[in-house]
Design a protein around this motif. Structure first.
Motif, PDB file in Angstrom:
ATOM      1  N   MET A  25       0.832  -1.213   0.000  1.00 16.62           N
ATOM      2  CA  MET A  25       0.000   0.000   0.000  1.00 16.62           C
ATOM      3  C   MET A  25       0.868   1.265   0.000  1.00 16.62           C
ATOM      4  SD  MET A  25      -3.027  -1.002  -0.305  1.00 16.62           S
ATOM      5  CE  MET A  25      -3.941   0.465   0.048  1.00 16.62           C
ATOM      6  N   ILE A  26       1.951   1.257   0.779  1.00 15.29           N
ATOM      7  CA  ILE A  26       2.857   2.418   0.799  1.00 15.29           C
ATOM      8  C   ILE A  26       3.495   2.615  -0.573  1.00 15.29           C
ATOM      9  CG2 ILE A  26       5.044   3.267   1.737  1.00 15.29           C
ATOM     10  CD1 ILE A  26       4.196   2.006   4.427  1.00 15.29           C
ATOM     11  N   LEU A  27       3.911   1.512  -1.193  1.00 19.50           N
ATOM     12  CA  LEU A  27       4.507   1.616  -2.529  1.00 19.50           C
ATOM     13  C   LEU A  27       3.493   2.110  -3.560  1.00 19.50           C
ATOM     14  CD1 LEU A  27       6.757  -1.563  -2.602  1.00 19.50           C
ATOM     15  CD2 LEU A  27       7.501   0.821  -2.514  1.00 19.50           C
ATOM     16  N   LEU A  28       2.245   1.691  -3.438  1.00 22.42           N
ATOM     17  CA  LEU A  28       1.213   2.189  -4.357  1.00 22.42           C
ATOM     18  C   LEU A  28       1.011   3.699  -4.187  1.00 22.42           C
ATOM     19  CD1 LEU A  28      -1.483  -0.630  -4.299  1.00 22.42           C
ATOM     20  CD2 LEU A  28      -0.143   0.131  -6.259  1.00 22.42           C
ATOM     21  N   LEU A  29       1.018   4.167  -2.936  1.00 23.39           N
ATOM     22  CA  LEU A  29       0.881   5.600  -2.708  1.00 23.39           C
ATOM     23  C   LEU A  29       2.084   6.360  -3.269  1.00 23.39           C
ATOM     24  CD1 LEU A  29      -0.598   5.640   0.912  1.00 23.39           C
ATOM     25  CD2 LEU A  29      -1.761   6.193  -1.232  1.00 23.39           C
ATOM     26  N   LEU A  30       3.286   5.807  -3.090  1.00 19.81           N
ATOM     27  CA  LEU A  30       4.473   6.432  -3.671  1.00 19.81           C
ATOM     28  C   LEU A  30       4.401   6.452  -5.194  1.00 19.81           C
ATOM     29  CD1 LEU A  30       7.343   5.040  -1.425  1.00 19.81           C
ATOM     30  CD2 LEU A  30       6.543   7.405  -1.578  1.00 19.81           C
ATOM     31  N   LEU A  31       3.883   5.385  -5.784  1.00 14.83           N
ATOM     32  CA  LEU A  31       3.737   5.334  -7.238  1.00 14.83           C
ATOM     33  C   LEU A  31       2.755   6.399  -7.724  1.00 14.83           C
ATOM     34  CD1 LEU A  31       4.505   3.845  -9.850  1.00 14.83           C
ATOM     35  CD2 LEU A  31       2.513   2.393  -9.474  1.00 14.83           C
ATOM     36  N   LEU A  32       1.663   6.579  -7.006  1.00 14.71           N
ATOM     37  CA  LEU A  32       0.708   7.623  -7.383  1.00 14.71           C
ATOM     38  C   LEU A  32       1.337   9.009  -7.264  1.00 14.71           C
ATOM     39  CD1 LEU A  32      -2.620   6.310  -5.829  1.00 14.71           C
ATOM     40  CD2 LEU A  32      -2.018   6.485  -8.246  1.00 14.71           C
ATOM     41  N   GLY A  33       2.137   9.214  -6.207  1.00 10.33           N
ATOM     42  CA  GLY A  33       2.809  10.508  -6.046  1.00 10.33           C
ATOM     43  C   GLY A  33       3.798  10.779  -7.158  1.00 10.33           C
ATOM     44  N   THR A  34       4.588   9.784  -7.528  1.00 10.16           N
ATOM     45  CA  THR A  34       5.556   9.994  -8.612  1.00 10.16           C
ATOM     46  C   THR A  34       4.848  10.149  -9.952  1.00 10.16           C
ATOM     47  OG1 THR A  34       5.882   7.607  -8.834  1.00 10.16           O
ATOM     48  CG2 THR A  34       7.446   8.807  -7.466  1.00 10.16           C
ATOM     49  N   LEU A  35       3.723   9.472 -10.133  1.00 16.85           N
ATOM     50  CA  LEU A  35       2.941   9.645 -11.359  1.00 16.85           C
ATOM     51  C   LEU A  35       2.428  11.082 -11.451  1.00 16.85           C
ATOM     52  CD1 LEU A  35       1.673   8.312 -13.883  1.00 16.85           C
ATOM     53  CD2 LEU A  35      -0.325   7.829 -12.457  1.00 16.85           C
ATOM     54  N   PHE A  36       1.969  11.616 -10.334  1.00 22.22           N
ATOM     55  CA  PHE A  36       1.508  13.003 -10.295  1.00 22.22           C
ATOM     56  C   PHE A  36       2.638  13.967 -10.662  1.00 22.22           C
ATOM     57  CE2 PHE A  36       1.102  16.932  -7.781  1.00 22.22           C
ATOM     58  CZ  PHE A  36      -0.032  17.459  -8.379  1.00 22.22           C
ATOM     59  N   TYR A  37       3.808  13.783 -10.038  1.00 22.22           N
ATOM     60  CA  TYR A  37       4.952  14.647 -10.345  1.00 22.22           C
ATOM     61  C   TYR A  37       5.426  14.473 -11.786  1.00 22.22           C
ATOM     62  CZ  TYR A  37       5.648  16.436  -5.654  1.00 22.22           C
ATOM     63  OH  TYR A  37       5.500  17.087  -4.464  1.00 22.22           O
ATOM     64  N   PHE A  55       7.268   0.770  -9.270  1.00 25.34           N
ATOM     65  CA  PHE A  55       6.407  -0.242  -9.880  1.00 25.34           C
ATOM     66  C   PHE A  55       7.056  -1.621  -9.822  1.00 25.34           C
ATOM     67  CE2 PHE A  55       4.914  -2.597 -13.637  1.00 25.34           C
ATOM     68  CZ  PHE A  55       3.581  -2.699 -13.291  1.00 25.34           C
ATOM     69  N   LEU A  56       8.358  -1.690 -10.078  1.00 25.87           N
ATOM     70  CA  LEU A  56       9.063  -2.970  -9.979  1.00 25.87           C
ATOM     71  C   LEU A  56       9.077  -3.495  -8.540  1.00 25.87           C
ATOM     72  CD1 LEU A  56      12.041  -2.378 -12.430  1.00 25.87           C
ATOM     73  CD2 LEU A  56      10.032  -3.830 -12.778  1.00 25.87           C
ATOM     74  N   LEU A  57       9.224  -2.612  -7.573  1.00 26.78           N
ATOM     75  CA  LEU A  57       9.147  -3.031  -6.170  1.00 26.78           C
ATOM     76  C   LEU A  57       7.762  -3.570  -5.824  1.00 26.78           C
ATOM     77  CD1 LEU A  57      11.183  -0.250  -4.346  1.00 26.78           C
ATOM     78  CD2 LEU A  57      11.791  -2.654  -4.609  1.00 26.78           C
ATOM     79  N   ILE A  58       6.727  -2.941  -6.370  1.00 29.73           N
ATOM     80  CA  ILE A  58       5.361  -3.438  -6.154  1.00 29.73           C
ATOM     81  C   ILE A  58       5.217  -4.834  -6.743  1.00 29.73           C
ATOM     82  CG2 ILE A  58       2.940  -3.110  -6.820  1.00 29.73           C
ATOM     83  CD1 ILE A  58       3.440  -0.091  -6.559  1.00 29.73           C
ATOM     84  N   LEU A  59       5.763  -5.053  -7.940  1.00 27.40           N
ATOM     85  CA  LEU A  59       5.703  -6.384  -8.543  1.00 27.40           C
ATOM     86  C   LEU A  59       6.445  -7.416  -7.702  1.00 27.40           C
ATOM     87  CD1 LEU A  59       6.155  -5.678 -12.365  1.00 27.40           C
ATOM     88  CD2 LEU A  59       4.070  -6.329 -11.140  1.00 27.40           C
ATOM     89  N   ILE A  60       7.585  -7.028  -7.155  1.00 25.94           N
ATOM     90  CA  ILE A  60       8.357  -7.965  -6.328  1.00 25.94           C
ATOM     91  C   ILE A  60       7.581  -8.323  -5.063  1.00 25.94           C
ATOM     92  CG2 ILE A  60      10.412  -8.171  -4.867  1.00 25.94           C
ATOM     93  CD1 ILE A  60      11.908  -6.575  -7.055  1.00 25.94           C
ATOM     94  N   PHE A  61       7.076  -7.320  -4.342  1.00 28.10           N
ATOM     95  CA  PHE A  61       6.334  -7.605  -3.116  1.00 28.10           C
ATOM     96  C   PHE A  61       5.016  -8.305  -3.407  1.00 28.10           C
ATOM     97  CE2 PHE A  61       9.236  -4.576  -1.148  1.00 28.10           C
ATOM     98  CZ  PHE A  61       9.511  -5.238   0.033  1.00 28.10           C
ATOM     99  N   GLY A  62       4.386  -7.985  -4.525  1.00 25.03           N
ATOM    100  CA  GLY A  62       3.173  -8.702  -4.911  1.00 25.03           C
ATOM    101  C   GLY A  62       3.456 -10.161  -5.206  1.00 25.03           C
ATOM    102  N   GLY A  63       4.568 -10.416  -5.879  1.00 29.39           N
ATOM    103  CA  GLY A  63       4.959 -11.805  -6.145  1.00 29.39           C
ATOM    104  C   GLY A  63       5.282 -12.556  -4.872  1.00 29.39           C
ATOM    105  N   LEU A  64       5.975 -11.906  -3.945  1.00 28.14           N
ATOM    106  CA  LEU A  64       6.250 -12.537  -2.654  1.00 28.14           C
ATOM    107  C   LEU A  64       4.953 -12.849  -1.914  1.00 28.14           C
ATOM    108  CD1 LEU A  64       9.294 -10.475  -1.343  1.00 28.14           C
ATOM    109  CD2 LEU A  64       9.284 -12.857  -2.076  1.00 28.14           C
ATOM    110  N   GLN A  65       4.011 -11.935  -1.985  1.00 22.22           N
ATOM    111  CA  GLN A  65       2.734 -12.149  -1.309  1.00 22.22           C
ATOM    112  C   GLN A  65       1.987 -13.329  -1.932  1.00 22.22           C
ATOM    113  OE1 GLN A  65       1.871 -10.639   1.393  1.00 22.22           O
ATOM    114  NE2 GLN A  65      -0.066 -11.684   1.575  1.00 22.22           N
ATOM    115  N   MET A  66       2.028 -13.441  -3.233  1.00 21.98           N
ATOM    116  CA  MET A  66       1.337 -14.553  -3.896  1.00 21.98           C
ATOM    117  C   MET A  66       1.987 -15.893  -3.558  1.00 21.98           C
ATOM    118  SD  MET A  66      -1.210 -13.257  -5.331  1.00 21.98           S
ATOM    119  CE  MET A  66      -1.781 -14.572  -6.392  1.00 21.98           C
ATOM    120  N   THR A  67       3.329 -15.940  -3.497  1.00 20.51           N
ATOM    121  CA  THR A  67       3.985 -17.206  -3.173  1.00 20.51           C
ATOM    122  C   THR A  67       3.778 -17.587  -1.716  1.00 20.51           C
ATOM    123  OG1 THR A  67       6.082 -16.080  -2.729  1.00 20.51           O
ATOM    124  CG2 THR A  67       5.755 -16.962  -4.952  1.00 20.51           C
TER     125      THR A  67
END
Length: 147
Positions: A25-37, A55-67
């Protein structure tokens, strides 16, 4: 040797899963902030690069969560079966559930149950609907109780 209380089993089993969700969730908020900037300052590519990294960090943590999801689901299932066992032991020996500790977070044959400063080894029947407590002695008397 580490023993766990009923309270620990009820509240702390999903801690790693919750930590992963908070990080995502924190990474998603950071992604939205950088998208805005990035949309605000299109000529500066540092925001685009930062967004790609996040975005790559979100993919990594999402993959860890799925496994870890299948493993944590199985562990949660086992811990939910352990709590009724603790309540049954407490009822059979006229104790409160907070007086009983076990040395495992999963319900398996051979776990050690401690109450009244005595240790018991648990033997389950093949279908798991009854148990036998056998007095046992532990080698390491240094006990760490997780509340």
């Amino acid at each position: 040797m580490t023993f766990y209380t009923d309270h620990y089993l009820a509240t702390h089993q999903q801690l790693n899963t919750m930590i992963n969700y908070v990080i995502i969730m924190i990474l998603l908020l950071l992604l939205l902030g950088t998208l805005f900037y990035y949309l605000r300052h299109r000529l500066q590519t540092k925001y685009r690069d930062l967004g790609i990294i996040i975005f790559l960090l979100i993919l990594i943590f999402g993959g860890l969560q799925m496994t870890n999801m299948e493993q944590s689901q199985a562990q949660y299932s086992q811990s939910t079966r352990l709590r009724p066992f603790i309540r049954a032991v407490a009822r059979d020996h006229h104790l409160a559930t907070h007086q009983i500790v076990v040395n495992s977070t999963t319900l398996t044959d051979g776990i050690i149950v401690r109450f009244n400063k005595k240790d018991y080894r648990v033997n389950f029947s093949p279908n798991g609907d009854n148990y036998t407590l056998t007095r046992t002695h532990v080698v390491d008397h240094h006990v760490n109780i997780q509340n």
